[in-house]
Design a protein around this motif. Structure first.
Motif, PDB file in Angstrom:
ATOM      1  N   PRO A  20       0.863  -1.126  -0.039  1.00  9.47           N
ATOM      2  CA  PRO A  20      -0.051   0.075   0.013  1.00  9.47           C
ATOM      3  C   PRO A  20       0.825   1.254  -0.058  1.00  9.47           C
ATOM      4  O   PRO A  20       2.096   1.220   0.434  1.00  9.47           O
ATOM      5  N   VAL A  21       0.202   2.515  -0.423  1.00  7.71           N
ATOM      6  CA  VAL A  21       1.046   3.381  -0.720  1.00  7.71           C
ATOM      7  C   VAL A  21       0.737   4.133   0.699  1.00  7.71           C
ATOM      8  O   VAL A  21      -0.225   4.721   1.059  1.00  7.71           O
ATOM      9  N   HIS A  22       2.157   4.706   1.458  1.00 10.86           N
ATOM     10  CA  HIS A  22       1.778   5.612   2.617  1.00 10.86           C
ATOM     11  C   HIS A  22       2.451   6.879   2.439  1.00 10.86           C
ATOM     12  O   HIS A  22       3.085   7.058   1.298  1.00 10.86           O
ATOM     13  N   ASN A  23       2.231   7.705   3.128  1.00 10.41           N
ATOM     14  CA  ASN A  23       2.582   9.254   2.881  1.00 10.41           C
ATOM     15  C   ASN A  23       4.123   9.448   2.477  1.00 10.41           C
ATOM     16  O   ASN A  23       4.412  10.467   2.061  1.00 10.41           O
ATOM     17  N   GLY A  24       4.863   8.490   2.920  1.00 12.37           N
ATOM     18  CA  GLY A  24       6.456   8.500   2.631  1.00 12.37           C
ATOM     19  C   GLY A  24       6.595   8.161   1.410  1.00 12.37           C
ATOM     20  O   GLY A  24       7.283   8.871   0.802  1.00 12.37           O
ATOM     21  N   HIS A  25       5.849   7.298   0.638  1.00  8.24           N
ATOM     22  CA  HIS A  25       5.976   6.973  -0.756  1.00  8.24           C
ATOM     23  C   HIS A  25       5.413   8.317  -1.507  1.00  8.24           C
ATOM     24  O   HIS A  25       6.296   8.875  -2.411  1.00  8.24           O
ATOM     25  N   ALA A  26       4.318   8.844  -1.121  1.00  7.50           N
ATOM     26  CA  ALA A  26       3.701  10.181  -1.628  1.00  7.50           C
ATOM     27  C   ALA A  26       4.704  11.019  -1.475  1.00  7.50           C
ATOM     28  O   ALA A  26       4.775  11.795  -2.632  1.00  7.50           O
ATOM     29  N   LEU A  27       5.521  11.125  -0.584  1.00  9.44           N
ATOM     30  CA  LEU A  27       6.486  12.423  -0.380  1.00  9.44           C
ATOM     31  C   LEU A  27       7.514  12.340  -1.422  1.00  9.44           C
ATOM     32  O   LEU A  27       7.894  13.096  -2.109  1.00  9.44           O
ATOM     33  N   LEU A  28       8.112  11.010  -1.544  1.00  6.64           N
ATOM     34  CA  LEU A  28       9.220  10.825  -2.581  1.00  6.64           C
ATOM     35  C   LEU A  28       8.626  10.994  -4.134  1.00  6.64           C
ATOM     36  O   LEU A  28       9.131  11.754  -4.911  1.00  6.64           O
ATOM     37  N   MET A  29       7.601  10.668  -4.366  1.00  7.95           N
ATOM     38  CA  MET A  29       6.856  10.935  -5.619  1.00  7.95           C
ATOM     39  C   MET A  29       6.610  12.196  -5.939  1.00  7.95           C
ATOM     40  O   MET A  29       6.743  12.564  -6.961  1.00  7.95           O
ATOM     41  N   ASN A  30       5.920  12.964  -4.834  1.00  5.87           N
ATOM     42  CA  ASN A  30       5.743  14.419  -5.210  1.00  5.87           C
ATOM     43  C   ASN A  30       6.882  15.139  -5.182  1.00  5.87           C
ATOM     44  O   ASN A  30       7.157  16.099  -6.175  1.00  5.87           O
ATOM     45  N   ASP A  31       7.964  14.803  -4.751  1.00  2.00           N
ATOM     46  CA  ASP A  31       9.419  15.463  -4.625  1.00  2.00           C
ATOM     47  C   ASP A  31       9.969  15.195  -5.963  1.00  2.00           C
ATOM     48  O   ASP A  31      10.796  16.132  -6.380  1.00  2.00           O
ATOM     49  N   THR A  32       9.794  13.992  -6.327  1.00  2.00           N
ATOM     50  CA  THR A  32      10.324  13.516  -7.720  1.00  2.00           C
ATOM     51  C   THR A  32       9.785  14.711  -8.791  1.00  2.00           C
ATOM     52  O   THR A  32      10.686  15.139  -9.327  1.00  2.00           O
ATOM     53  N   ARG A  33       8.472  14.875  -8.877  1.00  2.00           N
ATOM     54  CA  ARG A  33       7.853  15.784  -9.683  1.00  2.00           C
ATOM     55  C   ARG A  33       8.403  17.254  -9.640  1.00  2.00           C
ATOM     56  O   ARG A  33       8.691  17.812 -10.813  1.00  2.00           O
ATOM     57  N   LYS A  34       8.757  17.612  -8.365  1.00  2.00           N
ATOM     58  CA  LYS A  34       9.178  19.025  -8.165  1.00  2.00           C
ATOM     59  C   LYS A  34      10.490  19.078  -8.763  1.00  2.00           C
ATOM     60  O   LYS A  34      10.916  20.069  -9.395  1.00  2.00           O
ATOM     61  N   ARG A  35      11.426  18.024  -8.461  1.00  2.00           N
ATOM     62  CA  ARG A  35      12.755  18.105  -9.067  1.00  2.00           C
ATOM     63  C   ARG A  35      12.982  18.072 -10.243  1.00  2.00           C
ATOM     64  O   ARG A  35      13.794  18.938 -10.985  1.00  2.00           O
ATOM     65  N   LEU A  36      11.902  17.300 -11.079  1.00  2.00           N
ATOM     66  CA  LEU A  36      11.974  17.146 -12.634  1.00  2.00           C
ATOM     67  C   LEU A  36      11.474  18.611 -13.094  1.00  2.00           C
ATOM     68  O   LEU A  36      12.056  19.119 -14.048  1.00  2.00           O
ATOM     69  N   LEU A  37      10.567  19.181 -12.525  1.00  2.00           N
ATOM     70  CA  LEU A  37      10.255  20.757 -12.824  1.00  2.00           C
ATOM     71  C   LEU A  37      11.374  21.602 -12.589  1.00  2.00           C
ATOM     72  O   LEU A  37      11.614  22.501 -13.696  1.00  2.00           O
ATOM     73  N   ASP A  38      11.942  21.385 -11.630  1.00  2.00           N
ATOM     74  CA  ASP A  38      13.017  22.322 -11.567  1.00  2.00           C
ATOM     75  C   ASP A  38      14.220  22.380 -12.614  1.00  2.00           C
ATOM     76  O   ASP A  38      14.967  22.968 -12.816  1.00  2.00           O
ATOM     77  N   MET A  39      14.209  20.904 -12.938  1.00  2.00           N
ATOM     78  CA  MET A  39      15.302  20.639 -13.903  1.00  2.00           C
ATOM     79  C   MET A  39      14.947  21.278 -15.515  1.00  2.00           C
ATOM     80  O   MET A  39      15.747  21.400 -16.453  1.00  2.00           O
ATOM     81  N   GLY A  40      13.425  21.734 -15.627  1.00  2.00           N
ATOM     82  CA  GLY A  40      13.238  22.378 -16.786  1.00  2.00           C
ATOM     83  C   GLY A  40      12.291  21.419 -17.535  1.00  2.00           C
ATOM     84  O   GLY A  40      11.607  21.931 -18.452  1.00  2.00           O
ATOM     85  N   TYR A  41      11.807  20.408 -17.117  1.00  2.00           N
ATOM     86  CA  TYR A  41      10.493  19.394 -17.708  1.00  2.00           C
ATOM     87  C   TYR A  41       9.542  20.339 -17.391  1.00  2.00           C
ATOM     88  O   TYR A  41       9.217  21.060 -16.246  1.00  2.00           O
ATOM     89  N   LYS A  42       8.240  20.353 -18.101  1.00  2.00           N
ATOM     90  CA  LYS A  42       7.264  21.048 -18.085  1.00  2.00           C
ATOM     91  C   LYS A  42       5.946  20.260 -17.548  1.00  2.00           C
ATOM     92  O   LYS A  42       5.244  20.783 -16.924  1.00  2.00           O
ATOM     93  N   ASN A  43       5.775  18.931 -17.736  1.00  2.00           N
ATOM     94  CA  ASN A  43       4.984  18.004 -17.597  1.00  2.00           C
ATOM     95  C   ASN A  43       5.330  16.614 -17.163  1.00  2.00           C
ATOM     96  O   ASN A  43       4.968  15.551 -17.960  1.00  2.00           O
ATOM     97  N   PRO A  44       5.918  16.511 -16.194  1.00  2.00           N
ATOM     98  CA  PRO A  44       6.434  15.102 -15.687  1.00  2.00           C
ATOM     99  C   PRO A  44       5.099  14.232 -15.428  1.00  2.00           C
ATOM    100  O   PRO A  44       4.183  15.075 -14.424  1.00  2.00           O
ATOM    101  N   ILE A  45       4.962  12.922 -15.862  1.00  2.00           N
ATOM    102  CA  ILE A  45       3.918  12.295 -15.323  1.00  2.00           C
ATOM    103  C   ILE A  45       4.372  11.177 -14.431  1.00  2.00           C
ATOM    104  O   ILE A  45       5.320  10.550 -14.915  1.00  2.00           O
ATOM    105  N   LEU A  46       3.779  10.736 -13.328  1.00  2.00           N
ATOM    106  CA  LEU A  46       4.019   9.706 -12.831  1.00  2.00           C
ATOM    107  C   LEU A  46       3.188   8.624 -13.034  1.00  2.00           C
ATOM    108  O   LEU A  46       2.165   8.482 -13.165  1.00  2.00           O
ATOM    109  N   LEU A  47       3.997   7.487 -13.304  1.00  2.00           N
ATOM    110  CA  LEU A  47       3.567   6.141 -13.429  1.00  2.00           C
ATOM    111  C   LEU A  47       3.755   5.224 -12.226  1.00  2.00           C
ATOM    112  O   LEU A  47       4.629   4.864 -11.889  1.00  2.00           O
TER     113      LEU A  47
END
Length: 478
Positions: A266-293
């Motif tokens: 099951p997904v706990h909030n630690g997993h969610a923290l990592l996934m949301n932070d991944t998207r933020k980091r990719l946005l910081d890199m210059g990507y405009k629309n990173p999608i989580l699978l």
């Protein structure tokens, strides 16, 4: 087993087709994880790994620009117009009856998760996979293939096949589901297979006990054709998106990066923290629309894992409660069976996501690992999975993402990144401990998991207790 997560990075590299065929661009130097986590470790990467744009406005960058292994995505499902003819041909062939797990592997191969593999492995492919964790293609290139994907048969079936070159594949319920053509039959050395895959032959390995130990002493390989898409009719088939369907969905959503997160819990909030932070980091890199699978494993799992239907319901609550954004998240089922083979298996998990179009992959602590079956310790070194992925042959084009450890912050009362300067404030909640909370009805700390997701787990374990109580024999006193 701990659910804390530490991650590592491997840079992207590709062939430069404008150069002489004998030359390849040099690998970008590998980046070691920074022990100081107050900066974005991906920012170092931006100048060497910019998103590829279709136009200057950056309106649509296709994540499917990451090529599948071998260059073409394998699709072995017979076109609908040819199915009757193919079924009639198969009817006269010797029959090989499949187990439930065999059918899951048919599903995996037929949709291209194992591209460029086009059937169950023949002996040369099997030996390369078993001993090198990779396959060398006809053009000399190497693709990762860390797990042997093979089909076992017994002496009786081998005798029935005789000198025939084609066989029909039959599901456990008797349904004809496909064929193997131009077959090759060779010896199934189980001890060698187990030792090379798991690094041990200790008794109690779940996949071995369930699938390999009772299997036949022969392996049969050949070219696979599947008469129609594999369906399970369990109410979850709409989540079983093929690599082709996922690539189309990424393009429809105009994804310029796709980052995959594999899990069987099951997904706990630690997993969610990592996934949301991944998207933020990719946005910081210059990507405009990173999608989580968000890609839970949907094939065979061991008996004490949370069942797939419960996990999928829990995942849906995570999105409903807004812990993950449905607009930037795709939840789909990865149909592979689970081996629990640690650093060997994590390569397979990563390789399959390349074929689905993901160009970033999150790897956690002790990926695909488990406790030793006979000793009180982890079967694998918890850090070896991420280290192996950073060096694995055939996975150079996939980015492996680095992250800090996530744990429960007892001061902030939420899952947060671990701060070693106040280590005493953090609580590490293992998967075993999480399941014990649910079994006993004890609530985890506030902020560990979204409330509606937690209710799904509690209901599941309550139902198990009711079933166990009903199965106990009634004792009558005289």
């Amino acid at each position: 087993m701990s659910l804390t997560i530490k991650l590592h990075i491997t840079p992207y590299t590709h062939k430069n087709n404008t150069l002489n065929n004998n030359l390849r661009t040099k690998f970008i130097s590998r980046i070691k994880p920074n022990p100081i986590y107050n900066t974005n470790p991906l920012l170092h990467f931006v100048s060497n790994h910019k998103p590829r744009m279709q136009n200057p406005s950056f309106s649509c960058v296709k994540s499917s620009l990451i090529d599948p292994d071998g260059g073409l995505l394998v699709d072995l499902v017979v076109p609908e117009t040819e199915r009757e003819l193919k079924a009639n041909e198969a009817a006269s062939m010797p029959k090989v009856k499949l187990t439930k797990i065999d059918v899951e592997w048919v599903h995996v191969i037929s949709e291209g998760w194992a591209s460029p593999l086009k059937g169950f492995m023949r002996e040369t492919e099997y030996l390369q996979s078993l001993h090198f964790n990779s396959l060398r293609l006809g053009d000399g290139s190497v693709v990762n293939m860390s797990l042997p994907i093979v089909l076992a048969i017994d002496d009786e079936t081998k005798g029935t096949i005789g000198s025939e070159k084609n066989v029909a594949l039959v599901a456990p319920d008797g349904e004809l589901i496909g064929t193997l053509k131009s077959i090759e039959i060779y010896k199934h050395n189980k001890e060698e297979r187990i030792a090379r895959t798991w690094g041990t032959t200790a008794p109690g390995l779940p996949y071995v006990e369930e699938y390999i130990a009772p299997a036949g002493n022969w392996l049969i390989g050949g070219d696979l054709e599947v008469l129609k898409p594999i369906k399970y009719n369990d109410g979850l088939d709409n989540y079983r998106l093929s690599p082709k369907q996922l690539r189309k969905e990424f393009d429809t959503r105009e994804a310029d990066a796709v980052f995959a997160f594999q899990l069987r819990n099951p997904v706990h909030n630690g997993h969610a923290l990592l996934m949301n932070d991944t998207r933020k980091r990719l946005l910081d890199m210059g990507y405009k629309n990173p999608i989580l699978l968000l890609h839970p494993l949907g094939g065979y799992t061991k008996a004490d894992d949370v069942p797939l239907d419960v996990r999928m319901e829990q995942h849906s609550k995570v999105l409903e409660d807004g812990v993950l954004d449905p607009k930037t998240t795709i939840v789909a089922i990865f149909p592979s069976p689970m081996h629990y083979a640690g650093p060997t298996e994590v390569q397979w998990h990563a390789k399959a996501r390349v074929n689905a179009g993901a160009n970033f992959y999150i790897v956690g602590r002790d990926p695909a690992g488990m406790g030793h079956p006979t000793e009180k310790r982890d079967l694998y070194d918890p850090d070896h999975g991420k280290k192996v992925l950073s060096m694995a042959p055939g996975l150079e084009k996939l980015n492996i993402l680095p992250f800090r450890v996530a744990a429960y912050d007892t001061v902030a009362k939420k899952m947060a990144f671990f701060d070693p300067s106040r280590a005493q404030d953090f609580l590490f909640i293992s998967g075993t401990k999480m399941r014990n909370f649910a079994k006993t009805g004890e609530n985890p700390p506030d902020g560990f998991m979204c409330p509606n997701g937690w209710k799904v787990l509690v209901r599941h374990y309550e139902s198990l207790q009711v079933e166990e109580a009903e199965q106990k024999p009634t004792v009558l006193s005289a």
